[in-house]
Design a protein around this motif. Structure first.
Motif, PDB file in Angstrom:
ATOM      1  N   ASP A 230     -60.406  37.647  -3.258  1.00 27.96           N
ATOM      2  CA  ASP A 230     -60.428  38.382  -1.995  1.00 27.96           C
ATOM      3  C   ASP A 230     -59.053  38.229  -1.352  1.00 27.96           C
ATOM      4  O   ASP A 230     -58.324  37.279  -1.646  1.00 27.96           O
ATOM      5  N   GLU A 231     -58.685  39.161  -0.455  1.00 29.20           N
ATOM      6  CA  GLU A 231     -57.334  39.184   0.124  1.00 29.20           C
ATOM      7  C   GLU A 231     -56.297  39.154  -1.005  1.00 29.20           C
ATOM      8  O   GLU A 231     -55.302  38.438  -0.958  1.00 29.20           O
ATOM      9  N   ALA A 232     -56.548  39.960  -2.023  1.00 29.13           N
ATOM     10  CA  ALA A 232     -55.730  39.930  -3.238  1.00 29.13           C
ATOM     11  C   ALA A 232     -54.320  40.442  -3.025  1.00 29.13           C
ATOM     12  O   ALA A 232     -53.453  40.232  -3.884  1.00 29.13           O
ATOM     13  N   HIS A 233     -54.055  41.110  -1.897  1.00 25.36           N
ATOM     14  CA  HIS A 233     -52.702  41.612  -1.654  1.00 25.36           C
ATOM     15  C   HIS A 233     -51.684  40.469  -1.552  1.00 25.36           C
ATOM     16  O   HIS A 233     -50.489  40.694  -1.676  1.00 25.36           O
ATOM     17  N   GLN A 234     -52.148  39.231  -1.329  1.00 25.98           N
ATOM     18  CA  GLN A 234     -51.241  38.094  -1.237  1.00 25.98           C
ATOM     19  C   GLN A 234     -51.063  37.369  -2.570  1.00 25.98           C
ATOM     20  O   GLN A 234     -50.364  36.359  -2.644  1.00 25.98           O
ATOM     21  N   LEU A 235     -51.678  37.898  -3.601  1.00 26.13           N
ATOM     22  CA  LEU A 235     -51.717  37.189  -4.876  1.00 26.13           C
ATOM     23  C   LEU A 235     -50.327  37.005  -5.493  1.00 26.13           C
ATOM     24  O   LEU A 235     -49.974  35.905  -5.937  1.00 26.13           O
ATOM     25  N   ALA A 236     -49.533  38.073  -5.530  1.00 27.29           N
ATOM     26  CA  ALA A 236     -48.227  37.989  -6.178  1.00 27.29           C
ATOM     27  C   ALA A 236     -47.314  36.997  -5.463  1.00 27.29           C
ATOM     28  O   ALA A 236     -46.613  36.205  -6.103  1.00 27.29           O
ATOM     29  N   GLU A 237     -47.311  37.038  -4.132  1.00 25.53           N
ATOM     30  CA  GLU A 237     -46.463  36.113  -3.385  1.00 25.53           C
ATOM     31  C   GLU A 237     -46.874  34.669  -3.622  1.00 25.53           C
ATOM     32  O   GLU A 237     -46.026  33.787  -3.798  1.00 25.53           O
ATOM     33  N   THR A 238     -48.174  34.405  -3.665  1.00 22.34           N
ATOM     34  CA  THR A 238     -48.643  33.049  -3.923  1.00 22.34           C
ATOM     35  C   THR A 238     -48.294  32.616  -5.338  1.00 22.34           C
ATOM     36  O   THR A 238     -47.840  31.488  -5.565  1.00 22.34           O
ATOM     37  N   ALA A 239     -48.478  33.500  -6.306  1.00 20.29           N
ATOM     38  CA  ALA A 239     -48.181  33.160  -7.695  1.00 20.29           C
ATOM     39  C   ALA A 239     -46.714  32.802  -7.875  1.00 20.29           C
ATOM     40  O   ALA A 239     -46.375  31.888  -8.636  1.00 20.29           O
ATOM     41  N   SER A 240     -45.830  33.511  -7.164  1.00 17.48           N
ATOM     42  CA  SER A 240     -44.396  33.271  -7.336  1.00 17.48           C
ATOM     43  C   SER A 240     -44.011  31.848  -6.967  1.00 17.48           C
ATOM     44  O   SER A 240     -43.071  31.273  -7.526  1.00 17.48           O
ATOM     45  N   GLN A 241     -44.737  31.254  -6.012  1.00 13.78           N
ATOM     46  CA  GLN A 241     -44.423  29.892  -5.594  1.00 13.78           C
ATOM     47  C   GLN A 241     -44.705  28.884  -6.699  1.00 13.78           C
ATOM     48  O   GLN A 241     -44.078  27.822  -6.746  1.00 13.78           O
ATOM     49  N   PHE A 242     -45.636  29.204  -7.582  1.00 18.48           N
ATOM     50  CA  PHE A 242     -46.010  28.260  -8.632  1.00 18.48           C
ATOM     51  C   PHE A 242     -45.399  28.604  -9.980  1.00 18.48           C
ATOM     52  O   PHE A 242     -45.368  27.764 -10.873  1.00 18.48           O
ATOM     53  N   LEU A 243     -44.908  29.829 -10.136  1.00 20.37           N
ATOM     54  CA  LEU A 243     -44.266  30.215 -11.385  1.00 20.37           C
ATOM     55  C   LEU A 243     -42.782  29.906 -11.362  1.00 20.37           C
ATOM     56  O   LEU A 243     -42.114  29.995 -12.387  1.00 20.37           O
ATOM     57  N   THR A 421     -64.760  38.134 -16.162  1.00 18.25           N
ATOM     58  CA  THR A 421     -64.533  39.333 -15.359  1.00 18.25           C
ATOM     59  C   THR A 421     -63.647  38.962 -14.185  1.00 18.25           C
ATOM     60  O   THR A 421     -63.957  38.036 -13.430  1.00 18.25           O
ATOM     61  N   TRP A 422     -62.551  39.690 -14.026  1.00 20.03           N
ATOM     62  CA  TRP A 422     -61.639  39.486 -12.902  1.00 20.03           C
ATOM     63  C   TRP A 422     -61.837  40.629 -11.906  1.00 20.03           C
ATOM     64  O   TRP A 422     -61.758  41.801 -12.271  1.00 20.03           O
ATOM     65  N   VAL A 423     -62.082  40.286 -10.655  1.00 22.47           N
ATOM     66  CA  VAL A 423     -62.240  41.289  -9.600  1.00 22.47           C
ATOM     67  C   VAL A 423     -61.211  40.996  -8.516  1.00 22.47           C
ATOM     68  O   VAL A 423     -61.118  39.860  -8.031  1.00 22.47           O
ATOM     69  N   PHE A 424     -60.442  42.000  -8.135  1.00 23.77           N
ATOM     70  CA  PHE A 424     -59.403  41.865  -7.121  1.00 23.77           C
ATOM     71  C   PHE A 424     -59.714  42.850  -5.994  1.00 23.77           C
ATOM     72  O   PHE A 424     -59.892  44.044  -6.247  1.00 23.77           O
ATOM     73  N   THR A 425     -59.744  42.365  -4.772  1.00 25.97           N
ATOM     74  CA  THR A 425     -60.083  43.268  -3.673  1.00 25.97           C
ATOM     75  C   THR A 425     -59.337  42.899  -2.401  1.00 25.97           C
ATOM     76  O   THR A 425     -58.976  41.743  -2.180  1.00 25.97           O
ATOM     77  N   SER A 426     -59.098  43.913  -1.584  1.00 21.74           N
ATOM     78  CA  SER A 426     -58.437  43.749  -0.297  1.00 21.74           C
ATOM     79  C   SER A 426     -58.537  45.071   0.437  1.00 21.74           C
ATOM     80  O   SER A 426     -58.882  46.099  -0.151  1.00 21.74           O
TER      81      SER A 426
END
Length: 681
Positions: A230-243, A421-426
């Motif tokens: 949920d609130e998947a629009h923040q996913l890329a920014e969060t991932a970048s911090q750990f990648l 199953t991956w579900v992404f929503t926002s």
């Protein structure tokens, strides 16, 4: 009976949800989303859903996930939504659907009290009197808490520096060597999570698990059949911090502080712990002063870092300061070498020092050709390097490893086990039917996509106004004159106004004018981001306005996740179109990469990002079927520039107010008792 049939029955007019909730009404959009999630689960297919405000996306993904019989992990971007899901939505649905499932809530380390750190805090020689009093209150609460979740402690300021002293990090946690491991709140929460049928986590925790594979947490996800973001629009920014990689001077400061406390407690006289800590603080301060004295450090924020040193910082001086910090850490390492066997604290201080030395070495070397590096100066210095393209690494996570993995693919390992199953929503994932802004960045090639508009009647409930009389958004006088205009409008409305700014500078200018114009005694209180805890500001703004109205001025953290249903908010003002800052190093790097691909940085990056941010901010206004209000976008480019049409399409279909007179009439209608709850005029 298929999962789709079970879901259809759950959302029927005479189904279990209707029986459990007296005000439940079937919504076509909600049912459509729930059926799409059910089909994705049945087919083990990834699904991306943009669901407008009011669709009811939480129930739309939870109902099919709960009925699927699979183990479910739900990840959110904020702790507030975590608490809402775990404390309100899940219990309600499990009762309504008569499902005997075990649920668990798991947050990051910083959310839980650490008994060992709490005990050590009492030995801190630099504890101020006010902090000592707050520490005593935490100690009293610690005796009765079961979960150790600091969110349960009333009146705790989330900005308190004391929180860092009573919580652990991956750096300073002693793990199984800790003398308080048996009653550790973090590991108790993780053990509970392992046994849960439904687990609620957050994006940071999800990616921290993938990046470091800590013992215990690594077992949480492989057995889950359904993972919902949920609130998947923040996913890329969060991932970048750990990648990527980060190093903050706060980590060096914390090491110096813990070195002093643990050294004096367990190995007094075996090394000059005070002297070593002082040298590390001095080296940290030298880096701060070097940036502050440079041209790049005049305005806090992100500083580009393309060459050997951050832009505007003398490369020779920077290399010298970094080398001295390395030298101090090596001295600390030498002091710890002979005492690690005396206490687990000292052994972990040794490991932390080795890790910080490795990070300093990375940032002393040239940056990766596939990444972008910058220095962030906001209170402390933070050195960051992230992959420019996140999609390959994330695609590895969703789909499994590609034939050839690049350097930036390595930190993320694919999740093994059963089909998932991956579900992404926002509410905001793109401004095109394919939701390409999200799917391209997150490596979701070929995923099913679904866009569902809000069921709210925006043409009846809301109106849009772009004031023509204000200076251009690029004019230096814009913020001040807009603040005076807002003060007049808020006075007529009796408060009920939220101002969202696109920069901290604009926030400060507008807050200053509004606080001066709406001084104490005028019946309107001005709430300003940063002048009080965020939770306190939100609760105050939402409170029924009897004698005092409220104007809230906020920047980035109030553009989303701030829900104000009812009449507490009827005027929403956005100061400028929320384009990404052209001086941001990450924006610049993405622009260069798009140019190399023959694409337009403005059309393919800045414009869709602005459209989504505008939609996200505008979404604060109408939160229920009975809400009414006016959205003001104080930027004439929305109507005068060709790209404004694309931005307008991103907004709900509101009625346009075309003059100050029409705007004044709308405010007058809100203030008339007879029109309370009636549509926007």
């Amino acid at each position: 009976m298929s999962l789709s049939d079970l879901v259809a029955g759950a959302f029927a007019a005479d189904g279990p949800l209707a029986r459990a909730q007296p005000h439940f009404r079937p919504r076509a959009e909600q049912t459509a989303m729930a059926q799409a999630v059910a089909e994705a689960i049945e087919d083990h297919a990834p699904l991306v859903v943009e669901a407008g405000t009011g669709v009811g996306k939480t129930f739309a993904y939870l109902v099919p996930a709960l009925l699927s019989g699979e183990r479910v992990v739900v990840s959110t971007a904020t702790k507030a939504l975590q608490d809402q899901l775990y404390g309100r939505d899940l219990p309600l649905l499990l009762r309504a659907l008569a499902l005997p499932l075990c649920t668990a809530l798991l947050k990051g380390r910083a959310s839980y009290l650490c008994h060992q750190r709490l005990q050590q805090a009492r030995y801190n020689p630099v504890l101020a009197p006010a902090q000592a009093q707050e520490l005593a209150r935490i100690e009293l609460w610690a005796q009765g808490t079961q979960s150790g979740d600091l969110a349960e402690l009333p009146g705790l300021d989330e900005r308190s520096p004391l929180l860092g002293l009573v919580t652990s990090t991956r750096d300073n946690c002693l793990g199984q060597d800790c003398p308080r491991f048996a009653d550790c709140h973090v590991y108790q929460a993780r053990r509970t999570a392992l046994a849960a049928d439904v687990l609620v986590i957050n994006h940071h925790l999800f990616f921290a698990d993938q990046a470091v594979r800590e013992s215990g947490v690594a077992q949480l996800l492989p057995n889950s059949g359904v993972v919902v973001f949920d609130e998947a629009h923040q996913l890329a920014e969060t991932a970048s911090q750990f990648l990527g990689a980060q190093l903050g001077t706060g980590q060096l400061h914390d090491l110096a502080q813990d070195l002093l406390v643990s050294g004096l407690r367990h190995a007094r006289g075996l090394a000059d712990w005070q002297g070593l800590g002082a040298l590390l603080r001095q080296a940290t301060r030298e880096l701060h002063l070097l940036v502050a004295d440079s041209a790049a450090g005049v305005v806090p924020g992100r500083v580009a870092w393309v060459g050997a040193a951050p832009d505007g910082v003398d490369a020779t001086a920077w290399d010298g300061a970094m080398a001295r910090a390395v030298g101090v850490l090596r001295g600390i390492l030498a002091g710890l070498d002979g005492v690690t066997a005396l206490a687990p604290d000292l052994a972990h201080l040794h490991e932390r020092t080795v890790d910080l030395l490795a990070r300093l070495a990375r940032f002393s070397a040239p940056g990766s050709a596939d990444g972008v590096r910058w220095l962030d100066w906001t209170g402390q210095l933070r050195l960051s390097e992230v992959p420019l393209a996140l999609a390959p690494a994330l695609r590895t996570l969703w789909q499994g490893p590609p034939a050839e993995a690049g350097a930036w693919d390595e930190p993320v390992a694919p999740l093994a086990g059963c089909k998932r199953t991956w579900v992404f929503t926002s509410a905001t994932l793109g401004d095109d039917a394919q939701l390409s802004w999200f799917t391209e960045a997150c490596g979701m090639d070929g995923a099913r996509t679904l866009r569902l508009d809000s069921p709210f009647d925006y043409a009846r409930q809301a109106a849009l106004y772009v004031p023509p009389q204000l200076p251009a958004a690029t004019d230096p006088a814009h913020s001040e004159q807009l603040a005076h205009w807002v003060a007049d409008a808020a006075t007529r409305l009796g408060g009920r106004t939220l101002v969202l700014t696109t920069s901290l500078r604009a926030l400060q200018v507008m807050a200053g004018v509004l606080q001066q114009r709406l001084a104490v005694g005028g019946g309107i209180e001005v709430l300003v981001q940063g002048q009080a805890p965020k939770r306190q500001i939100m609760e105050c703004f939402r409170a029924p306005a009897d004698a005092v109205g409220h104007v809230l001025v906020g920047s980035a953290s109030f553009w989303e996740g701030f829900d104000v249903p009812g009449q507490a908010l009827q005027l929403l003002v956005i100061d400028k179109l929320p384009f990404p800052s052209p001086g941001d190093p990450l924006v610049q790097a993405r622009g260069r990469r798009l140019k190399q691909q023959g694409r337009s940085p403005f059309r393919d990056d800045a414009l869709p990002a602005a459209a989504l941010a505008l939609k996200q901010g505008a979404g604060r206004l109408i939160r229920s079927e009975s809400d009414t209000g006016v959205l003001v976008v104080a930027d004439q480019r929305l109507l005068r520039m060709g790209y404004g049409k694309r931005l307008l399409r991103a907004l709900p279909a509101m009625r346009r107010l075309r003059s100050q007179e029409e705007f004044d009439a709308a405010l007058a209608a809100f203030t008339r008792t007879s029109t309370t709850g009636c549509p926007c005029p």
